[in-house]
Design an enzyme around this catalytic site. Structure first.
Site, PDB file in Angstrom:
ATOM      1  N   LYS A 180       1.568  -3.142   7.236  1.00 52.20           N
ATOM      2  CA  LYS A 180       1.634  -3.346   5.592  1.00 52.20           C
ATOM      3  C   LYS A 180       3.287  -3.574   5.234  1.00 52.20           C
ATOM      4  O   LYS A 180       3.680  -4.169   4.530  1.00 52.20           O
ATOM      5  CB  LYS A 180       0.851  -2.404   4.894  1.00 52.20           C
ATOM      6  N   THR A 185       0.666  -1.337   0.161  1.00 45.82           N
ATOM      7  CA  THR A 185      -0.010  -0.026   0.184  1.00 45.82           C
ATOM      8  C   THR A 185       0.903   1.255   0.094  1.00 45.82           C
ATOM      9  O   THR A 185       1.978   1.313   0.580  1.00 45.82           O
ATOM     10  CB  THR A 185      -0.882   0.113   1.101  1.00 45.82           C
ATOM     11  N   TYR A 242      -1.638   0.506  10.619  1.00 49.40           N
ATOM     12  CA  TYR A 242      -1.977  -0.150   9.250  1.00 49.40           C
ATOM     13  C   TYR A 242      -0.724  -0.009   8.225  1.00 49.40           C
ATOM     14  O   TYR A 242      -0.100  -1.101   7.874  1.00 49.40           O
ATOM     15  CB  TYR A 242      -3.085   0.470   8.526  1.00 49.40           C
ATOM     16  N   GLU A 284       0.314   3.560   1.661  1.00 49.12           N
ATOM     17  CA  GLU A 284       0.182   4.143   3.087  1.00 49.12           C
ATOM     18  C   GLU A 284       1.585   4.012   3.901  1.00 49.12           C
ATOM     19  O   GLU A 284       2.170   4.594   4.780  1.00 49.12           O
ATOM     20  CB  GLU A 284      -0.791   3.617   4.006  1.00 49.12           C
TER      21      GLU A 284
END
Length: 327
Positions: free
Chosen positions: A157, A129, A153, A131
């Site tokens: 990841k 991701t 998160y 992010e």
């Protein structure tokens, strides 16, 4: 057409549903792992929306149960495994950091260990991701941009991302990471900002809601259509050599401007309905994300086909249709 077999974790999510549809169109036999839920009849609505529910074999499983995953993989005999399952709502990861770490991070390690032990010849896709870039270190993020995640998160990841690289280099697995920037669709969960916006705009247009409450509307994101992005997932696993790829549109837009597109589509003025709520600001914000998908385009010819304007109008129209049908 092909007779390949694919296994998808997170098959009932947005990406899983579109990916299953794509693979079925290519002649794959598709098995999807479904986490046990007490909400029977709710989990499969995306597959129903796409009209493919009866074409996907659904099996009970959980990323936290390695023994169950190994049995599923042994039975499914997949040529390709796509790990899309995660606790993927960024805001919830601050409230549930340990669960997010277990499912999103260690869950991926379980899948890799399963791959190594049971199906080392299968090709593996890990859903990374944007992010992970978080507090951006470069104006436009590519595969070589340093990571600086800003949420539990993103941290989870990042662990999954590096474990995929480690298993690839340690055990010779055909394992690739897709570093996907924000990708949306009518199948996106209503808790995500784009769908929250389009659902609210539809309700306001239909007269059942008066305002849309948001947090930081000056944050910028690189938004594409999930239907385009699952094509990139598949293309990665068709390459002779596994690798990691940024998948993005190369265009960044503020939440404010994304909202304006939605309101304009239905003939409403955004400022008449938008309310800024400080309670909705993140503890640590990712202010700007902008991806550089040049490597994916050069390697296997992928580029985003759907504009943000087309994406948002499609989502608003779908929400109006859904809400009108349920009225």
């Amino acid at each position: 057409m092909t007779s390949k077999r694919a296994l998808i974790t997170g098959v009932t999510g947005q990406d899983g549903a579109y990916l299953a549809q794509l693979l079925l169109q290519k002649g794959y036999a598709v098995t999807g792992i479904v986490r046990r839920s007490s909400h029977a009849g709710v989990f499969d609505h995306r597959l129903k929306w796409l009209g493919i529910l009866d074409d996907v074999e659904l099996v009970d499983g959980n990323l936290l149960d390695l023994s169950a995953l190994m049995r599923i993989v042994q039975a499914a005999k997949p040529d390709e495994i796509y790990n899309l399952a995660a606790q993927s709502f960024v805001t919830s990861s601050w409230q549930q950091p340990l669960l997010t770490g277990q499912v999103t991070g260690l869950g991926a390690a379980h899948m890799l260990e399963c791959l190594r032990s049971v199906a080392p010849q299968a090709r593996y896709y890990q859903a990374s991701t944007s992010e992970m870039f978080g507090l951006i270190q470069e104006a436009k993020q590519s595969e070589s941009t340093p990571f600086y995640p800003r949420s539990p998160y993103g941290v989870a990841k990042l662990y999954a991302h590096w474990m995929t690289i480690n298993y690839r280099e340690s055990f010779g697995l055909h394992a690739s990471n897709g570093i996907l920037f924000n990708h949306e669709s009518p199948l996106r969960g209503v808790e995500f900002v784009t769908r929250k916006v389009t659902d609210a705009v539809a309700r306001i247009k239909l007269g059942t809601q008066k305002e849309l409450r948001l947090g930081n509307i000056d944050a910028k994101r690189d938004w594409g259509h999930a239907r385009d992005y699952v094509q990139a997932m598949w293309l990665m696993l068709q390459q002779d050599r596994p690798d990691d790829y940024v998948i993005a549109t190369g265009r960044t837009t503020t939440v404010r401007d994304m909202c304006a597109i939605a309101f304009k589509h239905v003939g409403l003025t955004m400022d008449d309905h938008l309310v800024i709520d400080p309670a909705l600001f993140r503890p640590a914000e990712v202010e700007v994300l902008l991806g550089n998908p040049a490597k994916a385009k050069a390697t296997f010819g992928w580029e985003a086909e759907t504009s943000l304007e087309a994406l948002i109008t499609e989502m608003v129209d779908a929400d109006i249709k859904r809400l009108s049908a349920n009225a």
